[in-house]
Design a protein around this motif. Structure first.
Motif, PDB file in Angstrom:
ATOM      1  N   ARG A   1      10.356  61.903  13.795  1.00 27.99           N
ATOM      2  CA  ARG A   1      11.302  62.992  14.091  1.00 27.99           C
ATOM      3  C   ARG A   1      11.553  63.868  12.881  1.00 27.99           C
ATOM      4  O   ARG A   1      11.605  65.094  12.992  1.00 27.99           O
ATOM      5  CB  ARG A   1      12.637  62.404  14.579  1.00 27.99           C
ATOM      6  N   GLN A   2      11.676  63.256  11.721  1.00 33.90           N
ATOM      7  CA  GLN A   2      12.135  64.020  10.567  1.00 33.90           C
ATOM      8  C   GLN A   2      11.031  64.645   9.729  1.00 33.90           C
ATOM      9  O   GLN A   2      11.192  65.754   9.206  1.00 33.90           O
ATOM     10  CB  GLN A   2      12.979  63.126   9.643  1.00 33.90           C
ATOM     11  N   ASN A   3       9.905  63.926   9.533  1.00 31.67           N
ATOM     12  CA  ASN A   3       8.999  64.354   8.462  1.00 31.67           C
ATOM     13  C   ASN A   3       7.538  64.576   8.852  1.00 31.67           C
ATOM     14  O   ASN A   3       6.804  65.218   8.094  1.00 31.67           O
ATOM     15  CB  ASN A   3       9.039  63.307   7.338  1.00 31.67           C
ATOM     16  N   LEU A   4       7.090  64.050   9.990  1.00 33.36           N
ATOM     17  CA  LEU A   4       5.663  64.092  10.311  1.00 33.36           C
ATOM     18  C   LEU A   4       5.106  65.507  10.367  1.00 33.36           C
ATOM     19  O   LEU A   4       4.118  65.831   9.692  1.00 33.36           O
ATOM     20  CB  LEU A   4       5.422  63.383  11.649  1.00 33.36           C
ATOM     21  N   MET A   5       5.711  66.356  11.145  1.00 30.44           N
ATOM     22  CA  MET A   5       5.182  67.711  11.328  1.00 30.44           C
ATOM     23  C   MET A   5       5.351  68.558  10.074  1.00 30.44           C
ATOM     24  O   MET A   5       4.416  69.237   9.635  1.00 30.44           O
ATOM     25  CB  MET A   5       5.888  68.377  12.514  1.00 30.44           C
ATOM     26  N   THR A   6       6.537  68.527   9.500  1.00 24.69           N
ATOM     27  CA  THR A   6       6.798  69.390   8.343  1.00 24.69           C
ATOM     28  C   THR A   6       5.942  69.008   7.140  1.00 24.69           C
ATOM     29  O   THR A   6       5.488  69.871   6.390  1.00 24.69           O
ATOM     30  CB  THR A   6       8.278  69.333   7.954  1.00 24.69           C
ATOM     31  N   CYS A   7       5.703  67.705   6.960  1.00 27.41           N
ATOM     32  CA  CYS A   7       4.912  67.239   5.819  1.00 27.41           C
ATOM     33  C   CYS A   7       3.444  67.627   5.961  1.00 27.41           C
ATOM     34  O   CYS A   7       2.851  68.245   5.073  1.00 27.41           O
ATOM     35  CB  CYS A   7       5.058  65.727   5.680  1.00 27.41           C
ATOM     36  N   THR A   8       2.846  67.281   7.089  1.00 32.37           N
ATOM     37  CA  THR A   8       1.412  67.518   7.265  1.00 32.37           C
ATOM     38  C   THR A   8       1.081  68.998   7.417  1.00 32.37           C
ATOM     39  O   THR A   8      -0.011  69.430   7.043  1.00 32.37           O
ATOM     40  CB  THR A   8       0.900  66.765   8.498  1.00 32.37           C
ATOM     41  N   HIS A   9       1.992  69.774   7.950  1.00 36.16           N
ATOM     42  CA  HIS A   9       1.730  71.196   8.191  1.00 36.16           C
ATOM     43  C   HIS A   9       2.124  72.090   7.015  1.00 36.16           C
ATOM     44  O   HIS A   9       1.950  73.306   7.084  1.00 36.16           O
ATOM     45  CB  HIS A   9       2.479  71.656   9.449  1.00 36.16           C
TER      46      HIS A   9
ATOM     47  N   GLY B   1       8.450  58.458  -2.644  1.00 33.73           N
ATOM     48  CA  GLY B   1       7.652  58.387  -1.428  1.00 33.73           C
ATOM     49  C   GLY B   1       8.350  59.161  -0.327  1.00 33.73           C
ATOM     50  O   GLY B   1       9.435  59.694  -0.507  1.00 33.73           O
ATOM     51  N   SER B   2       7.722  59.201   0.825  1.00 34.31           N
ATOM     52  CA  SER B   2       8.332  59.740   2.037  1.00 34.31           C
ATOM     53  C   SER B   2       7.369  59.464   3.193  1.00 34.31           C
ATOM     54  O   SER B   2       6.180  59.794   3.069  1.00 34.31           O
ATOM     55  CB  SER B   2       8.601  61.247   1.917  1.00 34.31           C
ATOM     56  N   PRO B   3       7.856  58.838   4.252  1.00 31.91           N
ATOM     57  CA  PRO B   3       9.240  58.481   4.544  1.00 31.91           C
ATOM     58  C   PRO B   3       9.683  57.135   3.946  1.00 31.91           C
ATOM     59  O   PRO B   3      10.702  56.588   4.364  1.00 31.91           O
ATOM     60  CB  PRO B   3       9.260  58.424   6.077  1.00 31.91           C
TER      61      PRO B   3
ATOM     62  N   PHE C   1       5.365  59.612 -10.279  1.00 28.79           N
ATOM     63  CA  PHE C   1       4.339  59.037  -9.423  1.00 28.79           C
ATOM     64  C   PHE C   1       4.813  59.240  -7.995  1.00 28.79           C
ATOM     65  O   PHE C   1       5.905  58.795  -7.625  1.00 28.79           O
ATOM     66  CB  PHE C   1       4.116  57.546  -9.683  1.00 28.79           C
ATOM     67  N   ALA C   2       3.996  59.922  -7.200  1.00 29.63           N
ATOM     68  CA  ALA C   2       4.404  60.294  -5.847  1.00 29.63           C
ATOM     69  C   ALA C   2       3.365  59.815  -4.848  1.00 29.63           C
ATOM     70  O   ALA C   2       2.176  60.062  -5.015  1.00 29.63           O
ATOM     71  CB  ALA C   2       4.559  61.812  -5.754  1.00 29.63           C
ATOM     72  N   SER C   3       3.839  59.144  -3.811  1.00 29.70           N
ATOM     73  CA  SER C   3       2.955  58.557  -2.803  1.00 29.70           C
ATOM     74  C   SER C   3       3.091  59.256  -1.463  1.00 29.70           C
ATOM     75  O   SER C   3       4.201  59.542  -1.005  1.00 29.70           O
ATOM     76  CB  SER C   3       3.285  57.069  -2.635  1.00 29.70           C
ATOM     77  N   SER C   4       1.964  59.537  -0.827  1.00 31.21           N
ATOM     78  CA  SER C   4       1.910  60.006   0.557  1.00 31.21           C
ATOM     79  C   SER C   4       2.775  61.258   0.748  1.00 31.21           C
ATOM     80  O   SER C   4       2.576  62.263   0.068  1.00 31.21           O
ATOM     81  CB  SER C   4       2.337  58.875   1.494  1.00 31.21           C
TER      82      SER C   4
ATOM     83  N   ASP D   1      16.032  57.240  -2.329  1.00 28.10           N
ATOM     84  CA  ASP D   1      15.813  57.332  -0.890  1.00 28.10           C
ATOM     85  C   ASP D   1      15.875  58.810  -0.504  1.00 28.10           C
ATOM     86  O   ASP D   1      16.915  59.456  -0.701  1.00 28.10           O
ATOM     87  CB  ASP D   1      16.899  56.577  -0.120  1.00 28.10           C
ATOM     88  N   PRO D   2      14.786  59.376   0.028  1.00 29.81           N
ATOM     89  CA  PRO D   2      14.845  60.779   0.455  1.00 29.81           C
ATOM     90  C   PRO D   2      15.904  61.011   1.529  1.00 29.81           C
ATOM     91  O   PRO D   2      16.331  60.079   2.220  1.00 29.81           O
ATOM     92  CB  PRO D   2      13.428  61.021   1.008  1.00 29.81           C
TER      93      PRO D   2
END
Length: 289
Positions: free
Chosen positions: A204-212, A36-38, A100-103, A60-61
């Motif tokens: 801070r760490q993952n929102l922008m990079t993941c969605t974009h 998963g992440s985050p 199996f990978a979530s989100s 844990d990522p």
């Protein structure tokens, strides 16, 4: 039956990763990696319990839970997470593994397969928040950027209130999302005071990079890995569900509907309960198809 989970660490560029192995001495099936992440490894406790006939690995990522970043960086990208997973699979024997990978983990799993498809036999990518492929792409990316700006300006509580609002919204993202009234954090059980910290693993760490993240669909379609996109039966219309449908369409496949919602595999971890028993049945059917 699997053994009790044994914890290990792995040094990778810029981080020390913590991972857990629930080993099955008798299984001949591929190792099953749950990511998963985050979210960290603790979120897979219920689901892992349904696969005691297989060796299951969770981790844990970087920058999350027990996994420490050593590079001083503020953000983690899907490319970095994908490289971490590549190195983890190598440490486990090289694969091929099932995943199996979530989100956000689904985004990172797709990044891994695009670059190292030989390491993954099957990837089940459940509700990747791939905003770049949505029909309302510009509105979605703008809403995510507004959440990040809210976090930078006002802190965790107001940002999480907006995040919950956008992630639970059914249907296209409104163009005026940033101008809509902000939900009261207190009404959602969130802190209203800004503690001044700006190191949250999501915002801070993952929102922008993941969605974009721009997925390499040409590489994914050419990969020998079997990729199955999962969506939640109770999350239809939500952003991550719609993104999953769009990713499957770009891959030329149909999404598989899993029981419950975005966190349908959770058994109460983090106070957010799905239907892990039924979810595990569907996951096993997909893995063994």
């Amino acid at each position: 039956m699997t053994s009790e989970p044994k914890s290990h660490t792995l040094e990778v560029p810029g981080a020390t990763l913590a991972y857990d192995v629930r080993e099955s001495a008798t299984s001949t099936a591929a190792t099953l990696l749950m990511i998963g992440s985050p979210m960290d490894a603790s979120g897979f406790a219920s689901l892992a319990g349904h696969f005691q006939d297989r060796t299951v690995v969770t981790y844990d990522p970087r920058g999350i839970g027990r996994s420490r970043r050593t590079d001083g960086g503020a953000e983690s990208t899907p490319e970095q997470h994908g490289d971490d997973l590549h190195r983890l699979i190598t440490a486990l024997g090289g694969g091929p593994v099932d995943i199996f990978a979530s989100s956000g983990g689904a985004v990172n799993g797709l990044a891994l397969v695009a670059r190292h498809p030989e390491q993954v036999r099957m990837l089940v990518a459940h509700e990747p928040p791939a905003a770049q492929v949505l029909p309302d792409r510009e509105q979605a990316l703008g809403a995510v950027a507004d959440i990040r700006q809210t976090y930078d300006r006002d802190g965790f509580g107001p940002a999480m209130a907006k995040f919950i609002a956008i992630s639970s919204l059914r249907g296209p993202i409104p163009t005026d999302f940033a101008d809509l009234p902000v939900p009261n954090p207190a009404g959602l059980g969130m802190p209203t005071e800004d503690d001044g910290s700006r190191d949250d693993v999501l915002f801070r760490q993952n929102l922008m990079t993941c969605t974009h993240y721009q997925h390499d669909f040409e590489a994914l379609r050419a990969a020998p890995t079997r990729i199955v996109v999962g969506v939640g039966a109770e999350s239809e219309g939500e952003m991550a569900h719609r993104a999953g449908v769009a990713v499957a369409e770009r891959l030329g496949t149909k999404p598989v509907t899993f029981p419950s919602h975005h966190g349908g595999f959770l058994g109460g971890e983090f106070g957010y309960k799905g239907d892990p028993d039924a979810f595990a049945v569907t996951l096993r059917q997909v893995l063994e198809a």
